[in-house]
Design an enzyme around this catalytic site. Structure first.
Site, PDB file in Angstrom:
ATOM      1  N   CYS A  24     -22.559 -17.425 -26.842  1.00  0.00           N
ATOM      2  CA  CYS A  24     -22.040 -18.866 -26.350  1.00  0.00           C
ATOM      3  C   CYS A  24     -20.589 -18.719 -26.878  1.00  0.00           C
ATOM      4  CB  CYS A  24     -22.752 -19.935 -27.115  1.00  0.00           C
ATOM      5  SG  CYS A  24     -22.250 -21.657 -26.854  1.00  0.00           S
ATOM      6  N   ASP A  72     -18.931 -20.890 -28.397  1.00  0.00           N
ATOM      7  CA  ASP A  72     -18.814 -21.626 -29.691  1.00  0.00           C
ATOM      8  C   ASP A  72     -18.092 -21.098 -30.665  1.00  0.00           C
ATOM      9  OD1 ASP A  72     -19.432 -22.830 -32.419  1.00  0.00           O
ATOM     10  OD2 ASP A  72     -20.959 -24.432 -31.186  1.00  0.00           O
ATOM     11  N   ARG A 125     -18.218 -20.917 -33.610  1.00  0.00           N
ATOM     12  CA  ARG A 125     -18.716 -20.715 -34.918  1.00  0.00           C
ATOM     13  C   ARG A 125     -19.559 -19.395 -34.937  1.00  0.00           C
ATOM     14  NH1 ARG A 125     -21.304 -26.516 -35.362  1.00  0.00           N
ATOM     15  NH2 ARG A 125     -21.664 -25.813 -33.287  1.00  0.00           N
ATOM     16  N   HIS A 172     -27.932 -20.315 -30.228  1.00  0.00           N
ATOM     17  CA  HIS A 172     -27.602 -20.592 -31.845  1.00  0.00           C
ATOM     18  C   HIS A 172     -27.805 -22.116 -31.894  1.00  0.00           C
ATOM     19  CE1 HIS A 172     -23.847 -22.932 -30.790  1.00  0.00           C
ATOM     20  NE2 HIS A 172     -23.863 -22.030 -29.765  1.00  0.00           N
ATOM     21  N   CYS A 214     -26.142 -26.035 -30.682  1.00  0.00           N
ATOM     22  CA  CYS A 214     -25.277 -25.784 -29.518  1.00  0.00           C
ATOM     23  C   CYS A 214     -24.831 -27.064 -28.838  1.00  0.00           C
ATOM     24  CB  CYS A 214     -26.022 -24.549 -28.716  1.00  0.00           C
ATOM     25  SG  CYS A 214     -25.434 -23.947 -27.164  1.00  0.00           S
TER      26      CYS A 214
END
Ligand SMILES: [Zn+2]
Length: 216
Positions: A42, A44, A46, A103, A106
């Site tokens: 992803c 993202d 993090r 994750h 999300c």
């Protein structure tokens, strides 16, 4: 790191700590890349797979997109950024592993479950259409409407498995899996408890990776 200047300074710190101290390693990388693993993760901020799995430059060939989705062969666009990367990784780099890493928390899956929140974002809505089978599947579970965590977790995990299934819709990729030269893996990073979970086909569940560390 919060601003552009910090990022540039970060590079110079990296150069001093790594590029200049491990010249042999980085000189070898000048001649080409030879990653054994392709990761689809992803966007993202993090969940950087290289950081989470302790990798160095050259270890991972990575493609990232909202919710780590992969279009099936009959859904791929022209041009398709995800499949261009997968095709290069599989056909040219001959990677031996493909990991799809989803994750917890999300935002993409949140948008899938709450389409009203992305009603003005046409590209996101269009992209998340790839994950609609996950919603259809959710409707056939007994997860209560008010169990938001349970519904998110179910969809986050199901989207990973859908991406794996969609990868297998490409004959050239499926053939390599059948021949045993390419292995597909599903990972789920749970940032609630700091676990990296691996799909266990026998248990039909994602299990904490600590359970497999040490096994061949
Ligand atoms: Zn995400």
């Amino acid at each position: 790191m919060t601003n552009f200047h910090d990022l540039i300074e970060g590079f110079h710190n990296f150069k001093e700590a790594h590029l200049e101290r491990d010249r042999e390693f980085f000189d070898a990388l000048k001649h080409g890349q030879n990653p054994r693993t392709l990761v689809i993760a992803c966007c993202d901020s993090r969940v950087d797979p290289a950081i989470l799995m302790g990798c160095r430059p050259g270890d991972l060939f990575v493609v990232r997109n909202v919710a780590a989705l992969v279009p099936a062969e009959d859904q791929s666009a022209a041009p398709d950024a995800v499949m261009a990367a997968v095709e290069y990784g599989v056909k040219h780099l001959a990677v031996e592993h493909i990991i799809v890493m989803g994750h917890s928390n999300c935002g993409g899956i949140h948008g899938l479950l709450n389409p009203v929140e992305v009603k003005n974002e046409s590209y996101i809505r269009g992209w998340l259409c790839l994950a609609h089978p996950v919603l259809d599947e959710l409707a056939h579970t007994d997860i209560p409407e008010d169990d938001h965590h349970g519904r998110s977790r179910h969809c986050e995990e199901a989207a990973i498995l859908l991406s794996i299934e969609n990868l297998l819709s490409y004959g050239w990729l499926h053939d390599r899996v059948e021949a045993g030269t390419l292995k597909l893996h599903a990972l789920y990073y749970d940032m609630h408890d700091g676990n990296l979970c691996v799909w266990d086909a026998e248990k039909e569940d994602f299990v904490p990776s600590a359970a497999i560390v040490g096994k061949a």
